[in-house]
Design a protein around this motif. Structure first.
Motif, short mmCIF file in Angstrom:
data_model
loop_
_atom_site.label_atom_id
_atom_site.label_comp_id
_atom_site.label_asym_id
_atom_site.label_seq_id
_atom_site.Cartn_x
_atom_site.Cartn_y
_atom_site.Cartn_z
N ILE A 92 0.85 -1.20 0.00
CA ILE A 92 0.00 0.00 0.00
C ILE A 92 0.89 1.25 0.00
O ILE A 92 0.68 2.20 -0.77
CB ILE A 92 -0.91 0.01 1.25
N LYS A 132 -3.88 -12.85 5.92
CA LYS A 132 -5.21 -13.18 6.41
C LYS A 132 -5.56 -14.65 6.20
O LYS A 132 -6.56 -15.15 6.72
CB LYS A 132 -6.26 -12.31 5.70
N THR A 191 -6.65 -8.10 -0.26
CA THR A 191 -6.14 -8.91 0.85
C THR A 191 -7.11 -9.99 1.34
O THR A 191 -6.70 -11.03 1.84
CB THR A 191 -5.75 -7.96 2.02
N TYR A 192 -8.44 -9.71 1.22
CA TYR A 192 -9.42 -10.69 1.70
C TYR A 192 -10.07 -11.46 0.55
O TYR A 192 -11.07 -12.18 0.75
CB TYR A 192 -10.52 -9.97 2.50
N VAL A 236 -10.88 -1.59 -1.36
CA VAL A 236 -10.82 -3.04 -1.14
C VAL A 236 -12.05 -3.57 -1.87
O VAL A 236 -13.17 -3.34 -1.43
CB VAL A 236 -10.88 -3.39 0.36
#
Ligand SMILES: Cc1ncc(COP(=O)(O)O)c(C=O)c1O
Length: 480
Positions: free
Chosen positions: A183, A323, A284-285, A249
């Motif tokens: 990021i 994660k 990320t998820y 996101v």
């Protein structure tokens, strides 16, 4: 708002009002289609959405019924509005303090940290792979790795990205020290001090920390708890020509767990491409969806358009293994597209290279092929834990509380009545060794003083249920 959502909202309201009681059959597809003068397909989509929201269930050959637990499920928060003006940021110290408190050792219940409990992560397997890697390459720690990272890891990441529709090679990727470094690198190459960057509202506080560090303003745009940033709000913000970048996101965002629909993804990518405003996509998820196939990345839509117009990429895609495998190994990555050269230079300036042994352990884990099975298990567990937590919140939090229905991940966003002070609640909960994350750190303008984020990725037990009940009681005591 799509018509099927209006229909679903209409029926959800009947459920919350008690007009459709738990256990009763809801009107048939045909009846609802006639009553609301909409097509059968629209009603079918609306009923599917109600199933996703955990409010109704299908009984074969019988119809749709209101779930027994539905009466306790609090309603969802409303779409947030766009801020009137960009905000200067001044909360890095507070964010650092709260994040530290959320993960301090000895907590009874770490609802404040956005990491899965150790039970969900293959820690001992990764430890074994780490020691195997250093035995295999005994002098691996004696030198710096190449700036973009180990080719075998980058090849594995490129393979993984196929599921999100992104076509990447090892050469397109730079390995980073977690998604957080990615990021930071992405923002460093696309913004200058004084610029404005558009963000979701609420948004992941890690974006705000980097923006503050770079002396960049943040413009909070209208965001839907289910569908993410509103493409029309982005179009409006673009119209005055002041945006340097947009950060989102796209799948299972932190904190609301939204999943941007494909038509919004395409629209957002098209608009930013036309305006030549870079889009930073944090995925990320992305692996952690509860239903259906893995969502396509915004990056994959951008690649399609780039093939048509030949103008190169406009999306910087980033993610990490924090994660799903191990946050402490600090392995993330970025596909910077046309900004590759600048990102590599920034990476060199930032950390020279990512630690090699951890890259090797992750590369070996991925090469062994167990990731899909592991991730399928995580999705099932997190879906169940999120559902249980929503029910528990419905029973114990003050009336008027609203809670998100994430489509993936393991985070819940809880909006309580206006008189609840999230910071006071955080302090009271911490005194009981329970961490929660207060809402204002997810906002550039100090919104969400009555909201908190909860991490559901802790194995269910009486202790968890007691802890969430206690947080609810503490919140209720503020409203009496
Ligand atoms: C949306 C989002 N991006 C990035 C990160 C940071 O991840 P990493 O541990 O890989 O640096 C987090 C961690 O909470 C997150 O929620």
């Amino acid at each position: 708002m799509p018509l099927y959502r209006e229909v679903a909202d209409d029926i959800e309201q009947l459920i919350h009002q008690g007009t459709l009681a738990p256990g009763t059959r809801i009107p048939s597809l045909r009846k609802t289609s006639r009553r609301l003068a909409v097509s059968l397909t629209t009603v079918m989509e609306a009923y599917r959405l109600l199933e996703d929201r955990g409010l109704v269930e299908v009984r074969p050959q019988s119809g749709h019924y209101v779930k027994l637990a539905a009466a306790n499920a609090p309603p969802e928060p409303a779409r947030t509005p766009t801020c009137d003006a960009p905000s200067e940021l001044d909360a890095a110290d507070l964010i650092e303090q709260l994040v530290r408190e959320a993960s301090q050792p000895g907590l009874v219940m770490p609802f404040g940290a956005a990491v899965p409990a150790p039970e969900f992560l293959p820690i001992s397997r990764l430890n074994g792979l780490l020691s195997r890697a250093v035995r295999r390459e005994p002098i691996v720690s004696q030198s710096y790795d190449s700036i973009p990272g180990r080719p075998e890891l980058r090849r594995q990441i490129a393979r993984l990205a196929v599921a999100g529709g992104s076509s990447l090679t090892a050469d397109d990727l730079v390995v980073t020290t977690g998604a957080q470094e990615a990021i930071s690198l992405a923002l460093r190459v696309v913004v200058r001090p004084g610029d404005t960057v558009a963000i979701e509202s609420p948004t992941y506080h890690g974006f705000l920390q980097v923006l503050e560090n770079l002396h960049v303003k943040a413009l909070e745009l209208a965001t839907d708890p289910r569908e993410g940033i509103c493409p029309d709000a982005v179009a409006e913000a673009l119209s005055d020509g002041q945006l340097a970048a947009v950060v989102v996101v796209s799948s299972f965002g932190n904190p609301m767990g939204h999943r941007m629909p494909d038509q919004y993804r395409r629209l957002l990518v098209q608009r930013l491409r036309a305006a030549r405003v870079p889009l930073i996509e944090d995925d990320t998820y992305g692996e952690l969806g509860f239903e259906g196939p893995r969502p396509r990345t915004l990056h994959s839509f951008d690649q399609e358009l780039a093939t048509e117009d030949g103008a190169g990429s406009n999306v910087l895609l980033l993610s990490s293994f924090s994660k799903i495998l191990a946050p402490g190994l600090r392995v993330g990555w970025i596909a910077p597209g046309r900004f590759r050269k600048e990102v590599v230079m920034q990476k060199y300036a930032s950390s020279l290279a990512t630690a090699t042994p951890t890259q090797l352990a992750i590369a070996d884990y991925l090469a062994a092929g167990g990731l899909s099975r592991h991730v399928r298990k995580l999705r099932r567990s997190f879906k169940d834990l999120v559902r249980r937590m929503i029910t528990e919140i419905g029973e114990h939090f003050p009336s008027g509380t609203r809670v998100t229905r994430p489509a993936g991940g393991y985070l819940l966003w809880v909006e309580m009545p206006e008189d609840v002070d999230a910071f006071a609640l955080h302090r009271a909960a911490l005194a009981e060794d329970i961490s929660i994350t207060p809402g204002p750190i997810f906002s550039a303008s100090g919104r969400y003083g009555n909201c908190i984020r909860l991490n559901c990725a802790v194995p269910w037990s009486d202790t968890v249920a007691r802890a969430i009940r206690l947080v609810g009681e503490l919140a209720r005591s503020q409203t009496d």
